[in-house]
Write a protein that holds these residues in place. Structure first.
Motif, PDB file in Angstrom:
ATOM      1  N   ILE A 262      33.164  34.557  58.668  1.00 45.64           N
ATOM      2  CA  ILE A 262      34.203  35.451  58.167  1.00 45.64           C
ATOM      3  C   ILE A 262      33.638  36.433  57.148  1.00 45.64           C
ATOM      4  O   ILE A 262      34.043  37.579  57.061  1.00 45.64           O
ATOM      5  N   VAL A 263      32.645  35.951  56.342  1.00 43.90           N
ATOM      6  CA  VAL A 263      32.098  36.790  55.281  1.00 43.90           C
ATOM      7  C   VAL A 263      31.428  38.015  55.902  1.00 43.90           C
ATOM      8  O   VAL A 263      30.617  37.898  56.803  1.00 43.90           O
ATOM      9  N   GLY A 264      31.819  39.196  55.419  1.00 40.31           N
ATOM     10  CA  GLY A 264      31.250  40.432  55.963  1.00 40.31           C
ATOM     11  C   GLY A 264      32.089  41.017  57.085  1.00 40.31           C
ATOM     12  O   GLY A 264      31.962  42.185  57.422  1.00 40.31           O
TER      13      GLY A 264
ATOM     14  N   CYS B  18      41.991  41.560  60.123  1.00 41.55           N
ATOM     15  CA  CYS B  18      43.045  42.509  60.475  1.00 41.55           C
ATOM     16  C   CYS B  18      44.412  41.914  60.201  1.00 41.55           C
ATOM     17  O   CYS B  18      45.307  42.583  59.721  1.00 41.55           O
ATOM     18  N   TYR B  19      44.591  40.662  60.583  1.00 44.76           N
ATOM     19  CA  TYR B  19      45.892  40.029  60.473  1.00 44.76           C
ATOM     20  C   TYR B  19      45.734  38.558  60.142  1.00 44.76           C
ATOM     21  O   TYR B  19      44.744  37.940  60.507  1.00 44.76           O
ATOM     22  N   PHE B  20      46.745  38.008  59.505  1.00 39.61           N
ATOM     23  CA  PHE B  20      46.972  36.575  59.509  1.00 39.61           C
ATOM     24  C   PHE B  20      47.989  36.360  60.624  1.00 39.61           C
ATOM     25  O   PHE B  20      49.049  36.982  60.610  1.00 39.61           O
TER      26      PHE B  20
ATOM     27  N   GLU C 271      53.016  37.842  61.911  1.00 37.35           N
ATOM     28  CA  GLU C 271      51.731  38.281  61.383  1.00 37.35           C
ATOM     29  C   GLU C 271      51.931  38.908  60.013  1.00 37.35           C
ATOM     30  O   GLU C 271      52.986  39.453  59.718  1.00 37.35           O
ATOM     31  N   ILE C 272      50.907  38.758  59.184  1.00 32.27           N
ATOM     32  CA  ILE C 272      50.886  39.460  57.904  1.00 32.27           C
ATOM     33  C   ILE C 272      49.713  40.423  58.003  1.00 32.27           C
ATOM     34  O   ILE C 272      48.579  40.004  58.188  1.00 32.27           O
ATOM     35  N   LYS C 273      50.002  41.699  57.940  1.00 29.07           N
ATOM     36  CA  LYS C 273      48.952  42.695  58.097  1.00 29.07           C
ATOM     37  C   LYS C 273      48.123  42.757  56.815  1.00 29.07           C
ATOM     38  O   LYS C 273      48.685  42.796  55.726  1.00 29.07           O
ATOM     39  N   VAL C 274      46.820  42.748  56.932  1.00 32.41           N
ATOM     40  CA  VAL C 274      46.001  42.875  55.730  1.00 32.41           C
ATOM     41  C   VAL C 274      45.127  44.127  55.777  1.00 32.41           C
ATOM     42  O   VAL C 274      44.248  44.309  54.970  1.00 32.41           O
ATOM     43  N   LEU C 275      45.416  44.979  56.751  1.00 29.69           N
ATOM     44  CA  LEU C 275      44.802  46.299  56.811  1.00 29.69           C
ATOM     45  C   LEU C 275      43.281  46.295  56.766  1.00 29.69           C
ATOM     46  O   LEU C 275      42.660  47.000  55.990  1.00 29.69           O
ATOM     47  N   SER C 276      42.706  45.448  57.583  1.00 34.54           N
ATOM     48  CA  SER C 276      41.272  45.488  57.817  1.00 34.54           C
ATOM     49  C   SER C 276      40.418  45.410  56.555  1.00 34.54           C
ATOM     50  O   SER C 276      39.505  46.190  56.359  1.00 34.54           O
ATOM     51  N   SER C 277      40.739  44.460  55.703  1.00 38.12           N
ATOM     52  CA  SER C 277      39.923  44.266  54.506  1.00 38.12           C
ATOM     53  C   SER C 277      38.665  43.488  54.867  1.00 38.12           C
ATOM     54  O   SER C 277      38.726  42.529  55.625  1.00 38.12           O
TER      55      SER C 277
ATOM     56  N   SER D 163      39.670  44.627  47.591  1.00 38.20           N
ATOM     57  CA  SER D 163      40.897  45.037  46.908  1.00 38.20           C
ATOM     58  C   SER D 163      41.764  43.880  46.411  1.00 38.20           C
ATOM     59  O   SER D 163      42.567  44.052  45.514  1.00 38.20           O
ATOM     60  N   ARG D 164      41.619  42.679  47.006  1.00 36.91           N
ATOM     61  CA  ARG D 164      42.495  41.580  46.571  1.00 36.91           C
ATOM     62  C   ARG D 164      41.990  40.208  46.983  1.00 36.91           C
ATOM     63  O   ARG D 164      40.977  40.101  47.653  1.00 36.91           O
ATOM     64  N   LYS D 165      42.745  39.176  46.571  1.00 37.51           N
ATOM     65  CA  LYS D 165      42.426  37.792  46.942  1.00 37.51           C
ATOM     66  C   LYS D 165      43.548  37.244  47.800  1.00 37.51           C
ATOM     67  O   LYS D 165      44.706  37.606  47.612  1.00 37.51           O
ATOM     68  N   TYR D 166      43.198  36.345  48.694  1.00 37.12           N
ATOM     69  CA  TYR D 166      44.187  35.630  49.498  1.00 37.12           C
ATOM     70  C   TYR D 166      43.875  34.148  49.376  1.00 37.12           C
ATOM     71  O   TYR D 166      42.718  33.753  49.465  1.00 37.12           O
ATOM     72  N   MET D 167      44.907  33.333  49.210  1.00 35.46           N
ATOM     73  CA  MET D 167      44.666  31.893  49.139  1.00 35.46           C
ATOM     74  C   MET D 167      45.424  31.178  50.251  1.00 35.46           C
ATOM     75  O   MET D 167      46.598  31.450  50.486  1.00 35.46           O
ATOM     76  N   LEU D 168      44.736  30.287  50.955  1.00 34.05           N
ATOM     77  CA  LEU D 168      45.374  29.386  51.914  1.00 34.05           C
ATOM     78  C   LEU D 168      45.312  28.011  51.267  1.00 34.05           C
ATOM     79  O   LEU D 168      44.231  27.478  51.050  1.00 34.05           O
TER      80      LEU D 168
END
Length: 179
Positions: free
Chosen positions: A20-22, A26-28, A104-110, A141-146
């Motif tokens: 995943i790194v790099g 696109c989406y959850f 889906e939750i869009k994360v805009l290709s981060s 731009s941000r953090k996401y936590m699962l």
């Protein structure tokens, strides 16, 4: 010794998370995202989860993540374990995807710059031990936590609020960092 053995991610899981790194998320994807709001706090949660990755080659692959409640062998110790696998379809639901029955939750290709796996060790009454588990994804731009949803087998909380993530991390123990 048992602590380390119990909470270690599998080698396969680690390799898939390294992938995943790099890459760009696109989406959850999930078959259903539930939303809970209390005051100003909004929490998304899902039984299981897929990260839609845009690879450098441009194709879309999915890393499916769910969390399962386990018992250690030889005692009533309980813990949570992430199940991580790769697939060409999110959540192995080809029919759901084709018929549009997924959330889906869009994360805009981060692009994911770093990923941390947290798992804690809480001992209660010599016998029962619960492990809290979480994966934090860092993008530019941000953090996401699962985070494992303790009351539901397989459930994952999706925490998007940075202040809430910081509060959760205070009580968790960092186990792995993938950069």
């Amino acid at each position: 010794m048992e602590e380390t053995a119990t909470i270690k991610l599998t080698e396969t899981g680690t390799q898939l998370l390294k992938k995943i790194v790099g890459e760009r998320i696109c989406y959850f994807f999930t078959d259903r995202v539930k939303v809970e709001a209390t005051g100003s706090k909004v929490l998304y949660w899902a039984p299981e989860f897929a990260l839609g990755l845009k690879t450098n080659r441009g194709d879309l692959t999915f890393i499916n993540i769910s969390a399962d409640y386990k018992l250690t062998s030889g005692s009533s110790t309980t813990y949570y374990e992430f199940a991580i696998e790769e697939s060409k379809m999110p959540l192995r639901c080809e029919k759901l995807l084709q018929s549009g029955q997924y959330s889906e939750i869009k994360v805009l290709s981060s692009q994911v710059l770093m990923l941390e796996v947290y798992q804690d060790w809480n001992q209660e009454f010599d016998e029962t031990i619960h492990y809290d588990a979480a994966i934090v994804l860092y993008t530019d731009s941000r953090k996401y936590m699962l985070k494992v949803r303790e009351e539901l087998i397989g459930g994952v909380d999706i925490v998007l609020d940075e202040a809430a993530i910081e509060m959760e991390l205070v009580d968790l123990k960092l186990r792995q960092s993938l950069v």
